[in-house]
Design a protein around this motif. Sequence first.
Motif, PDB file in Angstrom:
ATOM      1  N   LEU A   1       0.983  -1.174  -0.039  1.00 45.78           N
ATOM      2  CA  LEU A   1       0.080  -0.065   0.053  1.00 45.78           C
ATOM      3  C   LEU A   1       0.892   1.167   0.127  1.00 45.78           C
ATOM      4  O   LEU A   1       0.347   2.217   0.299  1.00 45.78           O
ATOM      5  CB  LEU A   1      -0.906   0.014   1.130  1.00 45.78           C
ATOM      6  N   SER A   2       2.197   1.168  -0.423  1.00 44.73           N
ATOM      7  CA  SER A   2       3.197   2.218  -0.074  1.00 44.73           C
ATOM      8  C   SER A   2       2.362   3.451  -1.228  1.00 44.73           C
ATOM      9  O   SER A   2       2.170   3.281  -2.463  1.00 44.73           O
ATOM     10  CB  SER A   2       4.502   1.772  -0.839  1.00 44.73           C
ATOM     11  N   GLY A   3       2.571   4.438  -0.809  1.00 48.47           N
ATOM     12  CA  GLY A   3       1.885   5.694  -1.263  1.00 48.47           C
ATOM     13  C   GLY A   3       0.399   5.610  -1.300  1.00 48.47           C
ATOM     14  O   GLY A   3      -0.045   6.777  -1.876  1.00 48.47           O
ATOM     15  N   HIS A   4      -0.435   4.821  -0.604  1.00 43.54           N
ATOM     16  CA  HIS A   4      -1.857   4.869  -0.303  1.00 43.54           C
ATOM     17  C   HIS A   4      -1.912   5.222   1.165  1.00 43.54           C
ATOM     18  O   HIS A   4      -1.146   4.253   1.940  1.00 43.54           O
ATOM     19  CB  HIS A   4      -2.386   3.686  -0.833  1.00 43.54           C
ATOM     20  N   PRO A   5      -2.935   5.970   1.601  1.00 49.78           N
ATOM     21  CA  PRO A   5      -3.198   6.060   3.010  1.00 49.78           C
ATOM     22  C   PRO A   5      -3.969   4.550   3.344  1.00 49.78           C
ATOM     23  O   PRO A   5      -4.338   3.587   2.601  1.00 49.78           O
ATOM     24  CB  PRO A   5      -4.404   7.044   3.079  1.00 49.78           C
ATOM     25  N   ALA A   6      -4.259   4.144   4.605  1.00 49.77           N
ATOM     26  CA  ALA A   6      -4.976   3.065   4.935  1.00 49.77           C
ATOM     27  C   ALA A   6      -6.377   3.004   4.422  1.00 49.77           C
ATOM     28  O   ALA A   6      -7.135   4.095   4.519  1.00 49.77           O
ATOM     29  CB  ALA A   6      -4.756   3.187   6.425  1.00 49.77           C
ATOM     30  N   MET A   7      -6.895   1.840   4.009  1.00 46.45           N
ATOM     31  CA  MET A   7      -8.339   1.896   3.749  1.00 46.45           C
ATOM     32  C   MET A   7      -9.092   1.826   4.517  1.00 46.45           C
ATOM     33  O   MET A   7      -8.693   1.268   5.837  1.00 46.45           O
ATOM     34  CB  MET A   7      -8.256   0.377   2.650  1.00 46.45           C
ATOM     35  N   LYS A   8     -10.292   2.343   4.400  1.00 51.91           N
ATOM     36  CA  LYS A   8     -11.385   2.319   5.233  1.00 51.91           C
ATOM     37  C   LYS A   8     -11.757   0.811   5.492  1.00 51.91           C
ATOM     38  O   LYS A   8     -12.408   0.299   4.470  1.00 51.91           O
ATOM     39  CB  LYS A   8     -12.492   3.057   4.993  1.00 51.91           C
ATOM     40  N   PRO A   9     -11.729   0.085   6.379  1.00 57.51           N
ATOM     41  CA  PRO A   9     -12.318  -1.151   6.642  1.00 57.51           C
ATOM     42  C   PRO A   9     -13.924  -1.352   6.365  1.00 57.51           C
ATOM     43  O   PRO A   9     -14.560  -0.494   7.004  1.00 57.51           O
ATOM     44  CB  PRO A   9     -11.926  -1.601   8.078  1.00 57.51           C
ATOM     45  N   PRO A  10     -14.257  -2.260   5.429  1.00 58.82           N
ATOM     46  CA  PRO A  10     -15.511  -2.443   5.443  1.00 58.82           C
ATOM     47  C   PRO A  10     -16.476  -2.976   6.708  1.00 58.82           C
ATOM     48  O   PRO A  10     -15.697  -3.331   7.524  1.00 58.82           O
ATOM     49  CB  PRO A  10     -15.845  -3.465   4.294  1.00 58.82           C
ATOM     50  N   PRO A  11     -17.666  -2.586   6.696  1.00 55.84           N
ATOM     51  CA  PRO A  11     -18.396  -3.348   8.007  1.00 55.84           C
ATOM     52  C   PRO A  11     -18.029  -5.049   8.130  1.00 55.84           C
ATOM     53  O   PRO A  11     -18.305  -5.396   6.920  1.00 55.84           O
ATOM     54  CB  PRO A  11     -19.789  -2.978   7.741  1.00 55.84           C
TER      55      PRO A  11
END
Length: 464
Positions: free
Chosen positions: A101-111
């Motif tokens: 995920l380098s260069g990307h922020p942490a993803m929002k976890p789905p429910p």
Amino acid sequence: MVKLIPRSLAGRLRLAAAASIIVALLLAGIAIALILQRFVISQIDQRLDGQIFAVATALQRGGDGKMTVTSMLNGPPFDRPGSGWTWQVSGPDGELVSASLSGHPAMKPPPVHSGHFDNFPGLPKWFDALGSLGRPSPADGPGVDGQPLHWRILAVPFGTGTVTVAATAPYRAIYGPLRDALVPLVLALVVLGLLLFGAMLAQVRLGLRPLAGLRTGLADIRAGRQTAISTNQPSEILPLVDEVNSLLADNAEGLARARRHVANLAHGLKTPLAALGLAMERQPDNAAGVTIRAQLDLMGRLIRHHLARARAAVLAGPARASTKVAERLADLTGMMGNIHRERGLSFHVNVADVAVATETQDFDEIVGNLLDNACKWARSRVTVTASAAGGRITIDIDDDGPGLDPAAMPEAMRPGRRIDEATAGHGFGLPIAAELTELYGGSLELLRVAGGGLRARVILPQSR
């Protein structure tokens, strides 16, 4: 309207077995596919859970007070950007992501429990309970590039608060191995289905073979080759065979009783006629005596004629009888040669190896009368031929006598009519032969032979 259910037992058994095999293979394929899917997902979950626990264990604060982990946690496949294999940590103090995920922020976890699991009532609460026991919970959602991902999410205590540690795997990591396993599985099920179809066809053929034997046995009885069906049958068919054999035995007994009654009738009528004949021999040889003797002889011929009809009628199924034509003609021509020895006749017989569906005594009565008539009129030669065609046997009896005018042929077939009074006889031979032939579904006709002479053609049903 086309009927979907075949009329034959074999067709019905094949249809039922084929439908059962197809349904069983489909259910087996679906069950195996679900088991394989569960197994593959379980393997993926174990890998993701291991990564989550490794990250949670290695999680610590750096010198600047922020969260940090060792770079060793970015080993393959979590080091390939865009692979879908990721891990991330998010909390109040910031976030950490894998090298993928380098260069990307942490993803929002789905429910948690989203996607496929929402369709199963009660599972969300069950997964919440798992999370409370310290095990990651499943979820499904898109990644940074929109590809579908399978998530594992765990809330981990860190410092005075709680952080969320998540790991993901691409769906192709699940369905790729699943597809690779299902292709040979489908091929194996197809081969298994073909083998089962072949076994089913062989089983139906083997199972119904006794019915074919039963049909052959009935055909042999109808053709006169057997009197009963063999009792060497499966237990399911044996009661039917016993009933059929009992019916045949009852019919045979009824036939025997009818024949005994016919014989008794013959004796009962012939004895008084014989007594009258002896009494007439003592009477003067006047015109009245000649007339009475002629009438007595006529009555005797009529009795024999109608007894022959009764005998044929009692059979009520002449197809069960069978008479070898060649054997009977050899005996009959020999007997006629002896009776007409003084005439020096020659007999020429050309007969195929065939059999007619008549009783032997009735065949002798028909052909014997025609041979006797031919011998009376032949000059030197009597020819007999027999051939088969279309389930019928044609017998031609030719003589080289003067023949018969076509206009007189119908008259010769009438009972008691004689064309030439100078020749011995009473005029009943041809009519009796014709009526007996008709009783068996045949025919008798008189024809002229090329070069002179008379041909008597008898057509009778062929024995099966």
